[in-house]
Design an enzyme around this catalytic site. Structure first.
Site, short mmCIF file in Angstrom:
data_model
loop_
_atom_site.label_atom_id
_atom_site.label_comp_id
_atom_site.label_asym_id
_atom_site.label_seq_id
_atom_site.Cartn_x
_atom_site.Cartn_y
_atom_site.Cartn_z
CB SER A 104 -24.82 60.72 11.90
OG SER A 104 -25.52 61.44 10.93
CG HIS A 165 -19.14 63.24 11.63
ND1 HIS A 165 -19.75 62.31 10.83
CD2 HIS A 165 -20.13 64.06 12.06
CE1 HIS A 165 -21.05 62.57 10.76
NE2 HIS A 165 -21.30 63.63 11.50
CB SER A 167 -20.32 58.84 9.58
OG SER A 167 -21.59 59.45 9.64
#
EC number: 3.1.3.1
Length: 532
Positions: A104, A165, A167
């Site tokens: 990701s 995170h 993303s």
């Protein structure tokens, strides 16, 4: 009993209608007529909304479509999701510079910043090496969000993971490790070489107007009790530098009507008319799965998306909003899975119900965004960073419960669910024999689907993912594209760096007119792009 009879009669009537060829001919004719009327919007986008379903591969979308229909009392297959209505569609190739099947972090760098990168890194080019701090400097790459802010637009991030995170982090941070959430996570060598943690970069790199998600423990000094779980030692603040980054963010916006909230009651009380900046951190780490969300304490992805748009859309210059629904959770967290997230996390756990329920909720956020914005001025793109080794099949009949059994037994004379994983924790053999799934409740929220290969956590898939687009310049999304193209198409549509030969501004040129003039403008825009 009444419900069963109603559903039986409904499915019987559908079968009767669908047996008539005119049903399908009429449906296709209407679809064709709509396609013939479709005209690209070739003027500049005032606003951009980028939705990313983390781990939302095509098979996940298809299964979630059926789930949503079945939740509404239909057979499911014929259901139309909000993203299904978007007129333009492309496929995105998700590999990274160093991985055939990407993570990701590298994928986020691609769709945010416009370059493919190495696994585990965010906001840096492939010249940067994972975990080697000194390779960060000079290799930073900048996101569409950052560029939109530089041109006076309001910008925001919404996620049901921690806001640090991978993303969302690629939208504002430059880090050779996606896991350097707090300064406590930085190796001593990295600190000496001048690297900073992702949370610090969240409040110092880019002036982000709206930040909504989880991750508050990375923002406060070590030992700070969490306001929601004051007696929990594992949820206390963990910063070694003793900084309260929430206060830093607020102090930098003293004259801009900024608020911080951590509880849904506070969130609901936010007046969007008088609030220009909002930070909401609703869990110490990741937010909860939708199935287990405490509706009195935590807002949903739909509610956070709505609030963000209402605040950001006050800017006459427009806005950029990134919305992520994380569809994973490492198996070491499975013992308290109710407190963690989400589409990607559910798949990593091999628990399809959690992942698909998140996808349904994610699509509702897409729908709500469409209701709050004008398609004529807002480019909305829905995509995924990668897929998962998730599938469903087994010659199931129409209307078969998506979490149900296939109609026939396998060669080992045992039943199997339609949904399966190629690998993951669902590989369970007893005395050399696959477990009998009929002995458990395979409709349970935490039922783990069977897997073909044993792993602690299920892996990402390497196939292409879909890109759905609508609004100004949405027609740029067509065919099969490299994932980093997403950022370039977004930047071009809104006339952000590096693009200067841009689509016309509708406020100055009135480009909503005749289709012929629209076509001429489109051709002119393409010529400018090619010859720049």
């Amino acid at each position: 009993m009444f419900v069963f009879v109603f559903l039986f009669l409904r499915f019987w009537l559908i079968a009767e209608w669908e047996a008539d060829p005119s049903f399908w001919n009429d449906q296709a004719r209407r679809t064709l007529e709509d396609a013939l009327k479709l005209q690209p919007r070739v003027h500049r986008a005032k606003n951009i909304i980028l939705f990313v379903g983390d781990g939302m591969g095509v098979s996940t979308v298809s299964a979630a479509r059926i789930l949503r229909g079945q939740m509404e009392g239909q057979s499911g297959e014929e259901t139309v999701l909000a993203m299904d209505t978007f007129p333009y569609l492309a496929l995105s190739k998700t590999y990274s510079v160093d991985k055939q099947v990407a993570d990701s972090a590298s994928t986020a760098t691609a769709y945010h910043c416009g370059v493919k990168a190495n696994s585990k890194t965010v906001g840096v080019s492939a010249n940067a090496v994972a975990y080697e701090c000194n390779t960060t400097f000079g290799n930073e790459v900048y996101s569409v969000l950052h560029r939109a802010k530089a041109q006076g637009k309001s910008v925001g991030i919404v996620t049901n993971t921690r806001v640090q995170h991978a993303s969302p982090a690629a939208a504002y941070a430059h880090s050779v490790s996606r896991s350097w959430y707090s300064d406590v996570d930085l190796p001593s060598a990295a600190r000496r070489q001048g690297c900073t943690d992702i949370s610090t970069q969240l409040v110092t790199n880019t002036d982000i107007d709206v930040i909504l998600g989880g991750g508050r423990m990375y923002m406060t000094p070590k030992g700070t009790p969490d306001p929601e779980y004051p007696s929990s030692s594992s949820r206390k603040g963990d910063r070694k530098d003793k900084k309260n980054l929430i206060e830093v963010w607020l102090n930098d916006r003293k004259d801009r009507n900024a608020q911080y909230v951590w509880h849904k009651e506070q969130f609901n009380a936010v007046d969007v008319k008088t609030t220009d900046c909002l930070m909401g951190l609703f869990e110490p780490k990741d937010m909860r799965y939708e199935v287990f969300r405490n509706r009195s304490r935590d807002p949903s992805i739909v509610e956070m998306t709505e609030k963000a748009i209402q605040i950001l859309s006050k800017n006459p210059k427009g806005f950029f909003l990134f919305v992520e629904d994380e569809m994973k959770c490492d198996m070491k967290f499975l013992s308290f899975v109710r407190n963690h997230d989400v589409i990607d996390h559910g798949h990593h756990d091999g628990i399809a119900k959690l992942a698909l329920t998140e996808t349904v909720m994610f699509d509702r956020a897409v729908q709500r965004a469409s209701e709050l914005t004008k398609e004529s001025e807002t480019l909305t793109v829905v995509t995924a960073d990668h897929s998962h080794v998730f599938t469903f099949g087994g010659n199931t009949p129409r209307g078969n419960p998506i979490f149900g059994l296939a109609p026939k037994k396998a060669d080992d004379r045992l039943p199997f669910t339609s949904i399966l994983y190629a690998n993951g924790p669902g590989y369970v053999h007893v005395n050399g024999t696959r477990a009998n799934v009929s002995a458990v409740d395979y409709f349970d929220e935490e039922y783990m689907q069977q897997a073909a290969v044993p792993l602690d956590a299920e892996t990402h898939g390497g196939e292409d993912v879909a890109i759905y687009a609508k609004g100004p310049m949405a027609h740029l999304f067509h065919g099969v594209k490299e994932q980093h193209y997403v950022a370039h198409a977004l930047a071009y549509a809104a006339c952000l760096e590096p693009y200067t030969h841009c689509p016309p501004d509708p406020l100055q040129s009135g480009t909503h007119g005749h289709p012929l003039s629209t076509l001429l403008i489109s051709v002119t825009s393409l010529i400018c792009l090619v010859t720049r």
